[in-house]
Design a protein around this motif. Sequence first.
Motif, PDB file in Angstrom:
ATOM      1  N   ARG A   1       7.055  33.769  -7.944  1.00 18.90           N
ATOM      2  CA  ARG A   1       5.697  33.220  -8.081  1.00 18.90           C
ATOM      3  C   ARG A   1       5.569  31.888  -7.347  1.00 18.90           C
ATOM      4  NH1 ARG A   1       5.179  35.466 -13.354  1.00 18.90           N
ATOM      5  NH2 ARG A   1       6.584  33.881 -14.144  1.00 18.90           N
ATOM      6  N   ASN A   2       6.499  30.986  -7.620  1.00 20.51           N
ATOM      7  CA  ASN A   2       6.361  29.625  -7.089  1.00 20.51           C
ATOM      8  C   ASN A   2       6.867  29.495  -5.659  1.00 20.51           C
ATOM      9  OD1 ASN A   2       5.428  28.886  -9.626  1.00 20.51           O
ATOM     10  ND2 ASN A   2       7.521  28.526 -10.341  1.00 20.51           N
TER      11      ASN A   2
ATOM     12  N   PHE B   1       7.842  31.898  -3.315  1.00 16.78           N
ATOM     13  CA  PHE B   1       7.281  32.749  -2.263  1.00 16.78           C
ATOM     14  C   PHE B   1       5.894  32.255  -1.869  1.00 16.78           C
ATOM     15  CE2 PHE B   1       9.843  36.930  -3.146  1.00 16.78           C
ATOM     16  CZ  PHE B   1      10.994  36.278  -2.757  1.00 16.78           C
ATOM     17  N   SER B   2       5.079  31.863  -2.852  1.00 17.78           N
ATOM     18  CA  SER B   2       3.735  31.415  -2.477  1.00 17.78           C
ATOM     19  C   SER B   2       3.812  30.097  -1.706  1.00 17.78           C
ATOM     20  CB  SER B   2       2.800  31.333  -3.681  1.00 17.78           C
ATOM     21  OG  SER B   2       3.366  30.560  -4.679  1.00 17.78           O
TER      22      SER B   2
ATOM     23  N   GLU C   1       5.051  31.023   1.835  1.00 14.52           N
ATOM     24  CA  GLU C   1       4.015  31.727   2.611  1.00 14.52           C
ATOM     25  C   GLU C   1       2.903  30.764   3.019  1.00 14.52           C
ATOM     26  OE1 GLU C   1       3.073  35.114   0.106  1.00 14.52           O
ATOM     27  OE2 GLU C   1       5.131  35.871   0.283  1.00 14.52           O
ATOM     28  N   ASP C   2       2.622  29.814   2.143  1.00 15.45           N
ATOM     29  CA  ASP C   2       1.618  28.802   2.443  1.00 15.45           C
ATOM     30  C   ASP C   2       2.063  27.932   3.639  1.00 15.45           C
ATOM     31  OD1 ASP C   2      -0.822  27.437   1.542  1.00 15.45           O
ATOM     32  OD2 ASP C   2       0.561  25.743   1.265  1.00 15.45           O
TER      33      ASP C   2
ATOM     34  N   GLU D   1       1.749  29.868   6.857  1.00 15.83           N
ATOM     35  CA  GLU D   1       0.368  29.880   7.352  1.00 15.83           C
ATOM     36  C   GLU D   1       0.011  28.569   8.043  1.00 15.83           C
ATOM     37  OE1 GLU D   1      -2.943  30.763   4.678  1.00 15.83           O
ATOM     38  OE2 GLU D   1      -1.802  32.562   4.115  1.00 15.83           O
TER      39      GLU D   1
ATOM     40  N   ILE E   1       6.188  38.365   4.556  1.00 16.88           N
ATOM     41  CA  ILE E   1       5.509  38.612   3.282  1.00 16.88           C
ATOM     42  C   ILE E   1       5.911  39.989   2.732  1.00 16.88           C
ATOM     43  CG2 ILE E   1       3.237  39.058   2.242  1.00 16.88           C
ATOM     44  CD1 ILE E   1       2.139  36.780   4.002  1.00 16.88           C
TER      45      ILE E   1
ATOM     46  N   HIS F   1       9.177  39.718   1.054  1.00 17.05           N
ATOM     47  CA  HIS F   1       9.010  39.116  -0.279  1.00 17.05           C
ATOM     48  C   HIS F   1       8.499  40.163  -1.273  1.00 17.05           C
ATOM     49  CE1 HIS F   1       8.538  34.685   1.288  1.00 17.05           C
ATOM     50  NE2 HIS F   1       9.803  35.104   1.307  1.00 17.05           N
ATOM     51  N   GLN F   2       7.523  40.959  -0.830  1.00 19.83           N
ATOM     52  CA  GLN F   2       6.955  41.951  -1.748  1.00 19.83           C
ATOM     53  C   GLN F   2       7.972  43.026  -2.120  1.00 19.83           C
ATOM     54  OE1 GLN F   2       3.305  42.844   0.260  1.00 19.83           O
ATOM     55  NE2 GLN F   2       2.214  41.216  -0.835  1.00 19.83           N
TER      56      GLN F   2
END
Length: 145
Positions: free
Chosen positions: A55-56, A58-59, A62-63, A66, A77, A80-81
């Motif tokens: 949750r913390n 990977f986001s 990914e941020d 970007e 991504i 990660h999924q």
Amino acid sequence: MPIVAWREQMSLDYPPLDDEHKAFLDVINNASMDLSRHELDNMPQMFEACYDYVRNHFSAEEDVMERVNFPDIMAHIQAHQQFIKNIAEFRQAYENATTRGKKLDLAQKTIAFLSVWFIGHVISRDKMLKPYLVRLRNLPPRMDY
Ligand SMILES: [Fe+2]
Ligand SMILES: [Fe+2]
């Protein structure tokens, strides 16, 4: 199970992400030490820690990808999924195991998977991000509306 030592080769020279990687490595290594004593009590928290990590971390990662226009973002991504699915499957199998022997076996398989996945993912995928992270220094401060 052997302890996975942090190596300089894993470093992105970017402490926010490096620190999260190190913290997850601690989760794997603590679980590994528990298992070497055939101790299963902390397994539910270990799975929770995996979910917190995805949750913390990977986001956050990914941020960052970007923000620096990392070109391989979609494949990353997806990786990660896929890991999130793997963890869900391991947890389900662990919870469904009906005997202590089966739980021990599944816990061992889970930790072996986490160790191999972590090293492979950080060294082969996260590391590709490293050259792009210098761009963060040149970006204006972030604004959230
Ligand atoms: Fe990643
Ligand atoms: Fe990462």
